[in-house]
Each structure stands twice: as structure tokens, then as C-alpha cells.
Design a protein around this motif. Sequence first.
Motif, mmCIF file in Angstrom:
data_model
loop_
_atom_site.group_PDB
_atom_site.id
_atom_site.type_symbol
_atom_site.label_atom_id
_atom_site.label_comp_id
_atom_site.label_asym_id
_atom_site.label_seq_id
_atom_site.Cartn_x
_atom_site.Cartn_y
_atom_site.Cartn_z
ATOM 1 N N GLU A 156 -24.226 -10.222 21.095
ATOM 2 C CA GLU A 156 -24.604 -11.079 19.969
ATOM 3 C C GLU A 156 -25.141 -12.411 20.481
ATOM 4 O O GLU A 156 -26.110 -12.960 19.942
ATOM 5 C CB GLU A 156 -23.384 -11.322 19.070
ATOM 6 N N HIS A 157 -24.496 -12.931 21.515
ATOM 7 C CA HIS A 157 -24.913 -14.203 22.101
ATOM 8 C C HIS A 157 -26.340 -14.094 22.630
ATOM 9 O O HIS A 157 -27.187 -14.963 22.373
ATOM 10 C CB HIS A 157 -23.945 -14.574 23.226
ATOM 11 N N ALA A 158 -26.595 -13.023 23.374
ATOM 12 C CA ALA A 158 -27.923 -12.831 23.961
ATOM 13 C C ALA A 158 -28.989 -12.649 22.884
ATOM 14 O O ALA A 158 -30.098 -13.202 22.990
ATOM 15 C CB ALA A 158 -27.904 -11.629 24.899
ATOM 16 N N ALA A 159 -28.670 -11.886 21.840
ATOM 17 C CA ALA A 159 -29.641 -11.674 20.766
ATOM 18 C C ALA A 159 -29.954 -12.976 20.040
ATOM 19 O O ALA A 159 -31.120 -13.270 19.728
ATOM 20 C CB ALA A 159 -29.110 -10.628 19.782
ATOM 21 N N ALA A 160 -28.915 -13.760 19.763
ATOM 22 C CA ALA A 160 -29.130 -15.039 19.080
ATOM 23 C C ALA A 160 -29.915 -15.999 19.964
ATOM 24 O O ALA A 160 -30.792 -16.733 19.484
ATOM 25 C CB ALA A 160 -27.783 -15.646 18.693
ATOM 26 N N TYR A 161 -29.618 -15.996 21.247
ATOM 27 C CA TYR A 161 -30.357 -16.850 22.180
ATOM 28 C C TYR A 161 -31.842 -16.498 22.170
ATOM 29 O O TYR A 161 -32.704 -17.383 22.093
ATOM 30 C CB TYR A 161 -29.786 -16.705 23.590
ATOM 31 N N GLN A 162 -32.155 -15.210 22.265
ATOM 32 C CA GLN A 162 -33.557 -14.800 22.277
ATOM 33 C C GLN A 162 -34.259 -15.210 20.989
ATOM 34 O O GLN A 162 -35.456 -15.545 21.002
ATOM 35 C CB GLN A 162 -33.656 -13.282 22.477
ATOM 36 N N GLN A 163 -33.531 -15.223 19.898
ATOM 37 C CA GLN A 163 -34.126 -15.610 18.618
ATOM 38 C C GLN A 163 -34.485 -17.093 18.576
ATOM 39 O O GLN A 163 -35.548 -17.470 18.079
ATOM 40 C CB GLN A 163 -33.166 -15.283 17.478
ATOM 41 N N ILE A 164 -33.613 -17.932 19.101
ATOM 42 C CA ILE A 164 -33.846 -19.380 18.964
ATOM 43 C C ILE A 164 -34.548 -20.001 20.158
ATOM 44 O O ILE A 164 -35.105 -21.094 20.046
ATOM 45 C CB ILE A 164 -32.516 -20.124 18.707
ATOM 46 N N GLU A 165 -34.554 -19.332 21.307
ATOM 47 C CA GLU A 165 -35.082 -19.938 22.540
ATOM 48 C C GLU A 165 -36.483 -20.522 22.404
ATOM 49 O O GLU A 165 -36.751 -21.618 22.909
ATOM 50 C CB GLU A 165 -35.022 -18.915 23.680
ATOM 51 N N PRO A 166 -37.433 -19.853 21.721
ATOM 52 C CA PRO A 166 -38.779 -20.424 21.676
ATOM 53 C C PRO A 166 -38.864 -21.770 20.979
ATOM 54 O O PRO A 166 -39.852 -22.499 21.151
ATOM 55 C CB PRO A 166 -39.582 -19.360 20.904
ATOM 56 N N ASN A 167 -37.844 -22.125 20.206
ATOM 57 C CA ASN A 167 -37.949 -23.298 19.335
ATOM 58 C C ASN A 167 -36.980 -24.431 19.678
ATOM 59 O O ASN A 167 -36.875 -25.389 18.916
ATOM 60 C CB ASN A 167 -37.717 -22.864 17.884
ATOM 61 N N ILE A 168 -36.250 -24.324 20.773
ATOM 62 C CA ILE A 168 -35.269 -25.368 21.123
ATOM 63 C C ILE A 168 -35.642 -26.052 22.427
ATOM 64 O O ILE A 168 -36.301 -25.468 23.290
ATOM 65 C CB ILE A 168 -33.848 -24.799 21.231
ATOM 66 N N LEU A 169 -35.204 -27.294 22.566
ATOM 67 C CA LEU A 169 -35.350 -28.012 23.828
ATOM 68 C C LEU A 169 -34.211 -27.667 24.771
ATOM 69 O O LEU A 169 -34.409 -27.510 25.973
ATOM 70 C CB LEU A 169 -35.369 -29.526 23.560
ATOM 71 N N ALA A 170 -32.998 -27.541 24.239
ATOM 72 C CA ALA A 170 -31.807 -27.289 25.063
ATOM 73 C C ALA A 170 -30.715 -26.738 24.159
ATOM 74 O O ALA A 170 -30.874 -26.674 22.931
ATOM 75 C CB ALA A 170 -31.347 -28.576 25.739
ATOM 76 N N LEU A 171 -29.605 -26.331 24.773
ATOM 77 C CA LEU A 171 -28.445 -25.852 24.029
ATOM 78 C C LEU A 171 -27.376 -26.936 24.002
ATOM 79 O O LEU A 171 -26.833 -27.311 25.049
ATOM 80 C CB LEU A 171 -27.882 -24.582 24.664
ATOM 81 N N ALA A 172 -27.059 -27.426 22.826
ATOM 82 C CA ALA A 172 -26.004 -28.427 22.688
ATOM 83 C C ALA A 172 -24.625 -27.809 22.815
ATOM 84 O O ALA A 172 -23.640 -28.526 22.998
ATOM 85 C CB ALA A 172 -26.122 -29.134 21.338
ATOM 86 N N HIS A 173 -24.548 -26.458 22.748
ATOM 87 C CA HIS A 173 -23.242 -25.792 22.716
ATOM 88 C C HIS A 173 -23.469 -24.314 22.998
ATOM 89 O O HIS A 173 -24.183 -23.633 22.263
ATOM 90 C CB HIS A 173 -22.637 -26.017 21.325
ATOM 91 N N SER A 174 -22.858 -23.831 24.063
ATOM 92 C CA SER A 174 -22.874 -22.402 24.379
ATOM 93 C C SER A 174 -21.439 -21.992 24.662
ATOM 94 O O SER A 174 -20.860 -22.395 25.671
ATOM 95 C CB SER A 174 -23.775 -22.121 25.586
ATOM 96 N N LEU A 175 -20.861 -21.198 23.762
ATOM 97 C CA LEU A 175 -19.436 -20.875 23.851
ATOM 98 C C LEU A 175 -19.200 -19.612 24.672
ATOM 99 O O LEU A 175 -19.755 -18.553 24.393
ATOM 100 C CB LEU A 175 -18.863 -20.669 22.442
ATOM 101 N N GLY A 176 -18.362 -19.743 25.693
ATOM 102 C CA GLY A 176 -17.945 -18.600 26.492
ATOM 103 C C GLY A 176 -18.734 -18.463 27.780
ATOM 104 O O GLY A 176 -19.963 -18.449 27.768
ATOM 105 N N THR A 177 -18.015 -18.349 28.899
ATOM 106 C CA THR A 177 -18.680 -18.235 30.193
ATOM 107 C C THR A 177 -19.471 -16.947 30.321
ATOM 108 O O THR A 177 -20.652 -16.955 30.692
ATOM 109 C CB THR A 177 -17.636 -18.321 31.325
#
Length: 479
Positions: A156-177
Amino acid sequence: MSTTTVRSPRTSPARRLLALAAATGLVLSACTAVEDEPETTPSEADAAEDTPEPDTDASSESDPAAESEDPDAGGEIAIGDGVTEEACPEGVNPDNGCIYLGVLSDLTEGPFAALAVPIVDAQRAYWAQVNADGGIAGFDVDIDTYTRDTKYQPAEHAAAYQQIEPNILALAHSLGTVNTESVLADMDANDIVAVPASWWSGYSFEENDMGLIMEFGYSYCVESMVGLDWFAENHGEISSVAAVGYPGDYGGDSAAGAQLWAEANGVADVTVVPTGPNQVTGGQDSVVAAVMAAQPDVVILAVGPAENAEIVGKLAAGGFTGRFLGSLPTWNPALLESAAAPALTALYNHMVPTEQWDGTSAAVEAMQASLDGEEPANGGYVIGWAMNYSMHALLQKAADSGDLTRAGLRAAVDGLEVDFDGMAEPITYGGNGAEVASSGLIIGTPNAEAPLGIETTNEFFHGSTFEGLDYTQACSASS
């Protein structure tokens, strides 16, 4: 990936929040909440359809920027993916552009939702205050548009990341190593910097995090070492230790720290007891039996609040006379309303890397002001407030250098100094091992009369074991 340049107004860097600023008047929109029985959330595809997408064409179609002038002198700032000249959807400064930061967290049904929801609420409050104070170099900061629920699942984390990655500068919060590691290669390829909501020792080494992870506070491994030093100083000599926790970056890292402490201090009797959340294991009876058989002087716990209460409560009821040191995620003030409350009050101490709600720093005062002095649901709000200082300082440094692109942000990490306004120990990013690792520990004691049910020392304890350790690699694997 391309960049453009925008003219920056004359602004002075706003690197700190003032305790008595206008936060008390803020109205926070779209606050998250965790229900007792969480409702099913829309699919990520539905969420994408419902979420307004910013227009990034102005940034993506321009030629790469040349050497920028000093932005503090009214010069130019290079911008790229995740930064627009257009205002944020809910921006408070209509003449500002927008910096979009992503949030990937456990917001509904995962094991850390009760902690993660107030983390995100605190981040919203923090950045709302930054925007109310004028933003950063002519830009407001938006963390709502690209907040996604990952349910603490790597897929789920990877899918959500791929969805938002084109539109963000950085991640303010990424939960879980493990979740963060599932996308780290792509983050490296796209220069995505992130602040983690996890405390694995591997983040102190560039070979593991590629210089992209802006950790704060100590690791679980260091927490165990310093916690055991504190215990020995305050409760007497330790002859035996048990480490109970989830395997991997959390419990595994914590147990590795206990073993390193034991080796350094000549303690041969160490019992490691792996376990899992109750929804996986069905309960903690096997842990209780293992600890009762070992009879250690102290038990290091790296579990969740529910497992903490069950383990401590059942061991105390069975006549166990040792004590417990609980890692950062083990506490929730609701435990003082459980049957385990007397045992926790008598035998348990909580370990944290930051001042808590009863702290005295300027950062804590600002945090309290963000809720008009009302206490949050739990210490997740404290974590969420503290974790913004690194990203805030990074954005300001990159803006000051005239480069608010992803590459500019990544380059600004090296040598970045963050003081957290006294809430956490200062850190200088860009080193390895002991050069960057924090070791300051604050101890809490359950107290129903104290804020969030924990009375803390508000003084950072360091001990001697970690200082003498040859800290050249991660204490444990991440999974």
C-alpha cells in the motif's frame, strides 16, 4: 525533470515558531480521526479523483535555471516538481506559490493508526502556523493534498508513493522502515528526501538511507543502551536483561541494543523474546511465560501499547518483581484506564527522544499553543510536532540558496544543522554513525495527574555505553 525560476520577495528566514504566535487562532481543516471501528476508506484511485491536482506545467515546461541570485536580496529561486507559482488549494497567502509535501502513514486500520493520526494532525497544525507567518520565501506549504493512508503495508505504501511522487517536492512523513525501504530506490532516482516516522539504527548510515532520510532523535538500538545505563544508575546493578519486541527494525533493533549494552557491561544473561501484535499472535502468554522463566532484572519492551499492558499486567499478577523499560511506541495514556494501570505505575518507565507535553522548551510552548493548551489524544502529537523542524530547516536552507528543486533540497541535507527549538537534541545531517546519531533520552513515569499520563524528567540523559561503542553499522537488519 525540469526547473524554472521565480522571483523571491524580501523575506527573512523564519526558522523558528514563536510560542505565543497566532497559532491559537488557527482553524485546522480536514483533521484526521480514528474511530473505534474504522470505516473503509475510498480506494487510492477514488482518492486521486477526489483530490485536486496542482498545475505544474509552469514549472515543467521552462528551461533549467541559471545561477540564482540571493533570494534574501529579492533574487530568484529555482523550482521544479512539487513546487508551483500558483497558490496552494487552501493557501492562506494568495500571492504565494505552493510547496507540496507528501505524507504516507497509517491512518485507519493498521497497528499504528492510533499514534499516526495525531502525528499527522500535529504536522498540519505546524505547517498551518508556518503559512500563517507568511510561508517560506514566498511559498505556502501544503501537506494535505498528498496525504495517503498506507495501512502500514509495504505494498500500500509503495502504491501510494507512486501515485503522489510526480507532484511532491519531498515527503514530510513516511511511516515504517520497511515501508520506506520499499520505495527508497525510487526516492534515490528522483531525489526525494523524507522525514521518517520510525527510528531504525540504519538511518544513521548513508549506505542504508542514501542520504535521503532525515531522522530525528535516537534509534531503537541506542534507546536500549542509554535506557539500560539510566536503569543501572537509578535502580541498581543489572545482572540479567530480557528484550521483548517485534522482529526487525523495531524490536530487533531494540534487542540488538540490549545485547550490545550487555556485552559492553559484562552482563552474560540476556534473553531475547520475539513477539508480534496481538492481532497476529492472539496474545502475549508465551512472552509472559518466557520472561517469568528467565526472571530478568529489567525487561526492554519494543511492542505496542496493548501488548505492553498485557505483558506488564500479567507478569506483575504472577509475582514478577523485575522492572520494565518501554520504547517510544509502547505508551498510550489510555493504559491508565486499563486493569494493568497499577502494575504500569509501579514497575514501568517510558523512554522518549524528545520533550513531552510537560516540557519547557520554546518548541513545546508552540506545540501547546497550537491546541490552545488542550492535551491531544496521545504522544503521537508530540512526535508529529517535533518531526517538522528538520524539513522546515531544509526548505529554508534550500530557498536561501536559491534552489527549491528536489536536487537542491537533497544537496542541502549535507551539513544542515537543526536545533528543534530545544524539544529534541540538535543534529547535523550528513555524517555517519556517531557523527549523526543522537543519544539523549528522556524518562517518563506513569502518573494519572500528569499530561498524557506521563511525568517526564525534561532533562536528556546520555549514559556512557553508547559513547564508548564503535558505532560503524546498523545494529540490526530492517526486516
